[in-house]
Design an enzyme around this catalytic site. Structure first.
Site, PDB file in Angstrom:
ATOM      1  CE  LYS A  22      -1.590   1.621   3.977  1.00 36.60           C
ATOM      2  NZ  LYS A  22      -1.461   3.070   4.275  1.00 36.60           N
ATOM      3  CG  ASN A  23       2.636   2.591   3.495  1.00 38.68           C
ATOM      4  OD1 ASN A  23       1.520   3.109   3.387  1.00 38.68           O
ATOM      5  ND2 ASN A  23       3.106   2.152   4.642  1.00 38.68           N
ATOM      6  CB  CYS A 120      -3.690   6.331  11.882  1.00 40.42           C
ATOM      7  SG  CYS A 120      -4.051   4.906  10.857  1.00 40.42           S
ATOM      8  NE  ARG A 125       1.072   9.306  10.266  1.00 41.80           N
ATOM      9  CZ  ARG A 125       0.840   8.176   9.622  1.00 41.80           C
ATOM     10  NH1 ARG A 125       1.293   8.002   8.413  1.00 41.80           N
ATOM     11  NH2 ARG A 125       0.141   7.215  10.164  1.00 41.80           N
ATOM     12  N   PRO A 126       3.406  16.299  10.501  1.00 47.82           N
ATOM     13  CG  PRO A 126       5.109  17.553  11.462  1.00 47.82           C
ATOM     14  CD  PRO A 126       4.349  16.278  11.627  1.00 47.82           C
ATOM     15  CG  ASP A 308       3.756   1.401   9.430  1.00 46.40           C
ATOM     16  OD1 ASP A 308       3.413   2.217  10.313  1.00 46.40           O
ATOM     17  OD2 ASP A 308       3.703   1.657   8.215  1.00 46.40           O
ATOM     18  CB  ILE A 330       8.520   6.593  14.025  1.00 47.71           C
ATOM     19  CG1 ILE A 330       9.745   5.683  13.806  1.00 47.71           C
ATOM     20  CG2 ILE A 330       8.115   7.274  12.721  1.00 47.71           C
ATOM     21  CD1 ILE A 330      10.996   6.398  13.346  1.00 47.71           C
ATOM     22  NE  ARG A 400      -6.363   4.536   6.572  1.00 52.34           N
ATOM     23  CZ  ARG A 400      -5.289   4.799   7.309  1.00 52.34           C
ATOM     24  NH1 ARG A 400      -5.283   4.558   8.598  1.00 52.34           N
ATOM     25  NH2 ARG A 400      -4.207   5.297   6.743  1.00 52.34           N
TER      26      ARG A 400
END
Length: 431
Positions: A22-23, A120, A125-126, A308, A330, A400
């Protein structure tokens, strides 16, 4: 909302196949925005984030064609006419990766308007690193009403040094730089396999890129990119989830269609816990016949232990002899699954960015709530070894990022089923 009902106690036995990443698929879909010719992507997983991204491109004017039958994991994208280079809040509110369209849109169309993303609830997560990088390439950026607007007649090559390693930031600016005038040098880049996979697609499209997969990437901008055909790499996090599931349940599971080279940190750690594995070029066989031993992990950027897979590993440590310390470096809010595991009988104490897990704790079935994508996977794994029945709510999170996870697990012996929400019957209306 759908729920999973899982009865624990069965070892996982047999073969389970991993899908496309997916990523890796998300930035590769966004890369189709860079050309007016068709981009054909294969090994695309059928998960909710991919579906959202397809809708996002369609709303901009792209033609998105899905494969059927044997070609069901193929997507063909044609972005000849991008009438609306905008990513609305309604489309991106469920997904963090929406910022990946910012760089390609500015590079191709000269402007972009992208909503600040959702996804999520695992911490900030700027996208400031995306914005600073685009400004280094000559884009003018404004932010208002929850949107980022960027414009440039044509981006100019420049030097970008990331303040911290960012996967989506690296991918976004890599795409933007392919059409910028001159050379761009990016330093302190993410080294994840998904970045390298995106670069491989862009090179097939005519981009000039060196160093993808290392901390320094050089891009010589070109005037135009063309169409290409590309197969997405296997999903290393799905593979990690199944490998941990095999070890946790004391099973004998062959995880096929993966790339063991992308799983080095996990496999080394599992060896430390007493798990036996055998690897081929595209498979990992996990044999969980040894007692599990405690082992600490620290999540890091690739090639370190992946954040992850942290939640899934925590489920494993609840069944390991001794105390494991899990340090999350992270994201600052990625222990929400811990409290749900405690509801099932786990002994976990949270101290800031550390989780102290004391095993071996007998787990029992309970009603639990999935808070994010990987947290939901950890609850599924815990339920596989819990005594009795576990009901996991909000499994839309797992949809997702995992394609038909319940069917795959059922195929190797898990007792898992999906149930839809049962709505109350409406009372009869008297005349």
């Amino acid at each position: 909302m759908d729920k999973f009902v899982i009865r624990g106690g069965n070892p996982l036995l047999g073969t389970i196949r991993v899908g496309g990443a997916k990523n890796a698929a998300l930035p590769c879909i966004a890369a189709a925005l860079l050309t007016d010719e068709p981009v054909i992507l294969e090994n695309i997983p059928q998960v909710r984030d991919i579906e959202t991204t397809r809708k996002l491109l369609t709303a901009m004017g792209a033609e998105v064609e899905l494969g059927y039958g044997r070609a069901q994991h193929r997507t063909t994208i044609s972005c000849r006419n991008l009438a609306s280079p905008e990513a609305s809040y309604e489309l991106v509110k469920t997904m963090r990766a929406s910022t990946l369209v910012l760089g390609p849109l500015v590079a191709r169309c000269g402007r972009a308007r992208v909503s600040l993303p959702g996804g999520c609830a695992i911490g900030a997560r700027p996208i400031d690193l995306h914005i600073k990088g685009l400004e280094r390439l000559g884009a003018k950026i404004t932010q208002d009403h929850g949107y980022v607007e960027a414009s440039a007649e044509r981006l100019k090559g420049g030097e970008i040094v990331f303040d911290k390693i960012t996967v989506t930031g690296t991918e976004d600016l890599l795409m933007a730089a392919t059409l910028a005038e001159g050379e761009t040098i990016m330093q302190n880049c993410a080294r994840e396999p998904e970045v390298e996979d995106l670069a491989n697609l862009l090179i097939k499209m005519g981009a000039q890129i060196e160093g993808a997969g290392t901390s320094t990437i050089r891009i010589k901008g070109v005037n135009k990119l063309h169409g290409a055909k590309h197969a997405i790499i296997p999903d290393r996090i799905e593979a990690a989830t199944f490998i941990i599931a095999g070890a946790l349940t004391g099973g004998d599971l062959n995880v096929v269609g993966c790339d063991p080279q992308h799983l080095g940190a996990l496999l080394r750690k599992l060896e430390e816990t007493g798990v036996k594995t055998k690897q081929t070029a595209d498979s990992v066989r996990v044999m969980g016949d040894n007692p599990l031993k405690a082992a600490d992990i620290v999540t890091e950027e690739y090639p370190g232990f992946p954040t992850d897979a942290q939640a899934q590993y925590m489920a494993l440590t609840t069944q390991a002899e001794g105390t494991s310390i899990i340090t999350e470096n992270i994201f600052e809010n990625r222990f929400m699954h811990a409290q749900e595991l405690v509801r099932m009988g786990a002994n976990i104490k949270i101290e800031g960015r550390r989780a102290i897990v004391r095993g071996k704790s007998p787990l029992s079935g309970a009603a639990v709530l999935a808070s994010d994508l990987r947290a939901s996977a950890s609850l599924v794994l815990a339920a596989l070894v819990a005594d009795g029945e576990t009901i996991i709510d909000r499994v839309y999170h797992i949809d997702r990022g995992y394609e038909n996870i319940e069917e795959k697990l059922r195929g190797v012996g898990a007792q898992i089923r999906r149930i839809g929400e049962i709505l109350p019957k409406k009372a009869a209306v008297r005349a």
